[in-house]
Structure formats: structure tokens, C-alpha cells
Design a protein around this motif. Structure first.
Motif, PDB file in Angstrom:
ATOM      1  N   ALA A   1     -13.453  -4.732 -30.293  1.00  0.00           N
ATOM      2  CA  ALA A   1     -12.449  -5.360 -29.426  1.00  0.00           C
ATOM      3  C   ALA A   1     -11.045  -4.962 -29.835  1.00  0.00           C
ATOM      4  CB  ALA A   1     -12.605  -6.878 -29.464  1.00  0.00           C
ATOM      5  N   ALA A   2     -10.775  -4.923 -31.131  1.00  0.00           N
ATOM      6  CA  ALA A   2      -9.438  -4.588 -31.621  1.00  0.00           C
ATOM      7  C   ALA A   2      -9.066  -3.148 -31.275  1.00  0.00           C
ATOM      8  CB  ALA A   2      -9.357  -4.804 -33.128  1.00  0.00           C
ATOM      9  N   ARG A   3     -10.063  -2.293 -31.127  1.00  0.00           N
ATOM     10  CA  ARG A   3      -9.805  -0.884 -30.854  1.00  0.00           C
ATOM     11  C   ARG A   3      -9.990  -0.516 -29.388  1.00  0.00           C
ATOM     12  NH1 ARG A   3     -12.472   1.297 -36.530  1.00  0.00           N
ATOM     13  NH2 ARG A   3     -10.920   0.240 -37.816  1.00  0.00           N
ATOM     14  N   GLY A   4     -10.198  -1.533 -28.562  1.00  0.00           N
ATOM     15  CA  GLY A   4     -10.358  -1.262 -27.141  1.00  0.00           C
ATOM     16  C   GLY A   4     -11.617  -0.490 -26.816  1.00  0.00           C
ATOM     17  N   ASP A   5     -12.618  -0.606 -27.672  1.00  0.00           N
ATOM     18  CA  ASP A   5     -13.896   0.086 -27.489  1.00  0.00           C
ATOM     19  C   ASP A   5     -14.804  -0.807 -26.653  1.00  0.00           C
ATOM     20  OD1 ASP A   5     -16.549   1.123 -27.868  1.00  0.00           O
ATOM     21  OD2 ASP A   5     -15.873   2.123 -29.698  1.00  0.00           O
ATOM     22  N   GLY A   6     -15.234  -0.325 -25.500  1.00  0.00           N
ATOM     23  CA  GLY A   6     -15.994  -1.148 -24.573  1.00  0.00           C
ATOM     24  C   GLY A   6     -17.466  -1.295 -24.877  1.00  0.00           C
ATOM     25  N   ARG A   7     -17.938  -0.705 -25.961  1.00  0.00           N
ATOM     26  CA  ARG A   7     -19.356  -0.849 -26.282  1.00  0.00           C
ATOM     27  C   ARG A   7     -19.690  -2.293 -26.641  1.00  0.00           C
ATOM     28  NH1 ARG A   7     -20.315   3.507 -30.836  1.00  0.00           N
ATOM     29  NH2 ARG A   7     -18.216   2.795 -31.393  1.00  0.00           N
ATOM     30  N   ALA A   8     -20.936  -2.677 -26.378  1.00  0.00           N
ATOM     31  CA  ALA A   8     -21.402  -4.028 -26.685  1.00  0.00           C
ATOM     32  C   ALA A   8     -22.178  -4.021 -27.992  1.00  0.00           C
ATOM     33  CB  ALA A   8     -22.275  -4.548 -25.562  1.00  0.00           C
ATOM     34  N   VAL A   9     -22.010  -5.084 -28.787  1.00  0.00           N
ATOM     35  CA  VAL A   9     -22.801  -5.259 -30.001  1.00  0.00           C
ATOM     36  C   VAL A   9     -24.000  -6.134 -29.678  1.00  0.00           C
ATOM     37  CG1 VAL A   9     -22.864  -6.238 -32.314  1.00  0.00           C
ATOM     38  CG2 VAL A   9     -20.862  -4.938 -31.569  1.00  0.00           C
ATOM     39  N   VAL A  10     -25.179  -5.625 -29.960  1.00  0.00           N
ATOM     40  CA  VAL A  10     -26.425  -6.363 -29.759  1.00  0.00           C
ATOM     41  C   VAL A  10     -26.922  -6.823 -31.127  1.00  0.00           C
ATOM     42  CG1 VAL A  10     -28.819  -6.224 -28.984  1.00  0.00           C
ATOM     43  CG2 VAL A  10     -27.012  -5.022 -27.717  1.00  0.00           C
ATOM     44  N   THR A  11     -27.144  -8.108 -31.269  1.00  0.00           N
ATOM     45  CA  THR A  11     -27.645  -8.635 -32.535  1.00  0.00           C
ATOM     46  C   THR A  11     -29.099  -8.224 -32.718  1.00  0.00           C
ATOM     47  OG1 THR A  11     -26.152 -10.528 -32.415  1.00  0.00           O
ATOM     48  CG2 THR A  11     -28.032 -10.710 -33.911  1.00  0.00           C
ATOM     49  N   ASP A  12     -29.359  -7.509 -33.793  1.00  0.00           N
ATOM     50  CA  ASP A  12     -30.703  -7.006 -34.082  1.00  0.00           C
ATOM     51  C   ASP A  12     -30.904  -7.029 -35.588  1.00  0.00           C
ATOM     52  OD1 ASP A  12     -33.033  -5.623 -34.506  1.00  0.00           O
ATOM     53  OD2 ASP A  12     -32.532  -3.929 -33.207  1.00  0.00           O
ATOM     54  N   ASP A  13     -31.659  -7.998 -36.060  1.00  0.00           N
ATOM     55  CA  ASP A  13     -31.824  -8.176 -37.502  1.00  0.00           C
ATOM     56  C   ASP A  13     -32.734  -7.132 -38.147  1.00  0.00           C
ATOM     57  OD1 ASP A  13     -30.091 -10.345 -37.756  1.00  0.00           O
ATOM     58  OD2 ASP A  13     -31.646 -11.786 -37.208  1.00  0.00           O
ATOM     59  N   SER A  14     -33.202  -6.171 -37.365  1.00  0.00           N
ATOM     60  CA  SER A  14     -33.984  -5.070 -37.923  1.00  0.00           C
ATOM     61  C   SER A  14     -33.215  -3.755 -37.924  1.00  0.00           C
ATOM     62  CB  SER A  14     -35.278  -4.891 -37.126  1.00  0.00           C
ATOM     63  OG  SER A  14     -35.011  -4.447 -35.798  1.00  0.00           O
ATOM     64  N   ALA A  15     -31.929  -3.806 -37.547  1.00  0.00           N
ATOM     65  CA  ALA A  15     -31.158  -2.578 -37.341  1.00  0.00           C
ATOM     66  C   ALA A  15     -30.356  -2.169 -38.575  1.00  0.00           C
ATOM     67  CB  ALA A  15     -30.206  -2.759 -36.162  1.00  0.00           C
ATOM     68  N   GLY A  16     -30.440  -0.895 -38.913  1.00  0.00           N
ATOM     69  CA  GLY A  16     -29.564  -0.336 -39.945  1.00  0.00           C
ATOM     70  C   GLY A  16     -29.958  -0.691 -41.361  1.00  0.00           C
ATOM     71  N   MET A  17     -29.206  -0.155 -42.312  1.00  0.00           N
ATOM     72  CA  MET A  17     -29.543  -0.340 -43.718  1.00  0.00           C
ATOM     73  C   MET A  17     -29.402  -1.787 -44.171  1.00  0.00           C
ATOM     74  SD  MET A  17     -26.266   1.429 -45.663  1.00  0.00           S
ATOM     75  CE  MET A  17     -26.805   0.926 -47.306  1.00  0.00           C
ATOM     76  N   PHE A  18     -28.544  -2.557 -43.516  1.00  0.00           N
ATOM     77  CA  PHE A  18     -28.348  -3.943 -43.950  1.00  0.00           C
ATOM     78  C   PHE A  18     -29.435  -4.882 -43.463  1.00  0.00           C
ATOM     79  CE2 PHE A  18     -24.003  -2.245 -44.372  1.00  0.00           C
ATOM     80  CZ  PHE A  18     -23.831  -2.503 -45.719  1.00  0.00           C
ATOM     81  N   ALA A  19     -30.375  -4.368 -42.684  1.00  0.00           N
ATOM     82  CA  ALA A  19     -31.526  -5.175 -42.299  1.00  0.00           C
ATOM     83  C   ALA A  19     -32.371  -5.543 -43.517  1.00  0.00           C
ATOM     84  CB  ALA A  19     -32.374  -4.430 -41.279  1.00  0.00           C
ATOM     85  N   ALA A  20     -32.250  -4.746 -44.595  1.00  0.00           N
ATOM     86  CA  ALA A  20     -33.009  -5.009 -45.815  1.00  0.00           C
ATOM     87  C   ALA A  20     -32.370  -6.089 -46.684  1.00  0.00           C
ATOM     88  CB  ALA A  20     -33.142  -3.718 -46.626  1.00  0.00           C
ATOM     89  N   VAL A  21     -31.199  -6.557 -46.270  1.00  0.00           N
ATOM     90  CA  VAL A  21     -30.464  -7.557 -47.063  1.00  0.00           C
ATOM     91  C   VAL A  21     -30.747  -8.947 -46.505  1.00  0.00           C
ATOM     92  CG1 VAL A  21     -28.205  -8.319 -47.830  1.00  0.00           C
ATOM     93  CG2 VAL A  21     -28.659  -5.878 -47.548  1.00  0.00           C
TER      94      VAL A  21
END
Length: 243
Positions: free
Chosen positions: A200-220
């Protein structure tokens, strides 16, 4: 005081060098670009000879299992050269909660780095920082897919690189801790919410989808990446850093 800042041309290292020199010390940055190779050992002895403190801010080029070999080899070479050069204090930058996320290869590699330093011949200081605010770009890129970014709700307490550099420089000029200092930013937010704030701060129109299995931090799991009770809290808020 004389400092050899290994990895001194990077995000944190360049700021540490600037802070130390501004305070009247002699800090020299070293990296592959200056002819110092911590994997082969090339240029290391000359880089650390006669310095008071070595600050190792190098990073593995990957986050996978290869990072273990990187930190083992680099620390062995750095400690051997530092001992030969008469270095009296060796400082590294690590990660808050690294020892509590065994499923992440990179975090296990950072714990290995810490343990090699602790078992080594030189008085030491370990500064453990939470995730850098600047890391959000990487976190977003890891799970970006077209018009969406998938991020888990992992609690994160981000800290500005400038604050990290200031504290690392301060610790390096003091007596060796022979222990760990934890540092963190003032705000705890879920990673998915941090992603929304950033876009939002950068005017980027992409949406964030909450996904607790996504990315390296899913292991945390839980709040292992947030500040422990003894942590030093840096002043910069994430929203102020964004603006």
C-alpha cells in the motif's frame, strides 16, 4: 581502534564502516570485490593483521543446506587468520530465534556459525537481530504470483538496517560480550499484514493472500522470531521507515 569489517560493502556492513569511521576509528571494508575471499582464504591474513576487532557481516549466497558449508568454511578461515593476526575481539551478526527454527537450513547454519565462534580462540560478541525491514522486498518476491502475494501470519518484529548497524558498531567498540545481545524493532506484526502495509505504501496494487504454508517463514511457529524479554529495542517504527 582498527576494525576489519568482513562483508563491509553490503547492506549492514557499509553502514557499520561509515559509523565507525565517523566516530574516529579506522574501519576498512573487505569483500570479494576488494580481493578478500573467505571461502578460499585469499587475502584474509592481510585483511585482519594488526586490527583490534574483526566484524563478520558476510552472508551465505543461498538459504538452503549449502549455507551450512559456507558458514563452517568461512568461520574456520576467519578465526584462524584472526588468531594469527592477534585480533582481540570477533563480532558477528546473527538472527533472533535462530536456534528455535530447526526446520530452516539457513537458521541452522547461523546457529552453527555462532557455535564455531563460541568454541573458538578469540573473545567474541554475537548480535542477534530480528528480520530487517529491508528484507520485506525478498519476502514479497519469494511468494509472488501474478497479482497476488502469499504470506503466512508469522509474527515478525522488523528492525531497520540503520539501527542494526548502529548497535553492531557500538558493540564492536566495547569489551567482548562473550555472549549474545538480542535486538529488535518496536513493532510486532504478522508477516501478511506487513506485506499489505508495504504494498500500500508503494502504490503496488497486488493483493496479499494469507497462506500459512507459503514461503520460508511457513516453517516458523509461534513468536520465536520476536524479541525475547532481554532484547534491546531499536527506535524506528516500520510505518516511519516506509514513509
Amino acid at each position: 581502534m582498527k576494525f576489519a569489517v568482513i562483508g563491509g560493502t553490503g547492506l549492514i556492513g557499509s553502514r557499520v564502516v561509515e559509523n565507525l569511521n565517523a566516530a574516529g576509528h579506522q574501519a576498512v571494508p573487505h569483500s570479494l570485490s576488494t580481493g578478500v575471499d573467505i571461502i578460499t582464504g585469499q587475502g584474509l591474513e592481510a585483511a585482519v593483521a594488526g586490527v583490534d576487532v574483526v566484524i563478520n557481516l558476510t552472508n551465505s549466497p543461498t538459504f538452503d543446506a549449502a549455507s551450512l558449508a559456507f558458514f563452517r568454511t568461512s568461520m574456520d578461515h576467519l578465526l584462524a587468520a584472526s588468531e594469527k593476526g592477534g585480533v582481540g575481539h570477533f563480532a558477528i551478526l546473527s538472527i533472533v530465534g535462530a536456534d528455535r527454527v530447526p526446520d530452516l537450513d539457513y537458521y541452522r547454519a547461523k546457529v552453527l556459525q555462532e557455535n564455531i565462534l563460541k568454541a573458538g580462540p578469540i573473545p567474541y560478541s554475537i548480535v542477534r537481530a530480528t528480520q530487517f525491514m529491508e528484507f520485506m522486498e525478498t519476502a514479497l518476491a519469494m511468494t509472488a504470483d501474478g497479482d497476488t502475494v502469499r504470506l503466512p501470519r508469522t509474527p515478525i518484529q522488523p528492525i531497520a538496517a540503520a539501527d542494526v548497524a548502529g548497535i553492531v558498531a557500538e558493540v564492536a567498540t566495547g569489551s567482548p560480550l562473550n555472549g549474545v545481545l538480542n535486538i529488535a524493532g518496536p513493532d510486532v506484526l504478522p508477516l501478511d499484514e506487513l506485506g499489505r502495509l508495504t504494498l500500500a505504501a508503494r502504490g503496488d496494487g497486488r493483493a496479499v493472500v494469507t497462506d500459512d504454508s507459503a514461503g520460508m517463514f511457513a516453517a516458523v511457529h509461534g513468536e520465536v522470531l520476536t524479541a525475547p524479554s532481554d532484547a534491546r529495542i531499536a527506535p524506528t517504527h516500520y510505518t516511519d521507515w516506509l514513509s
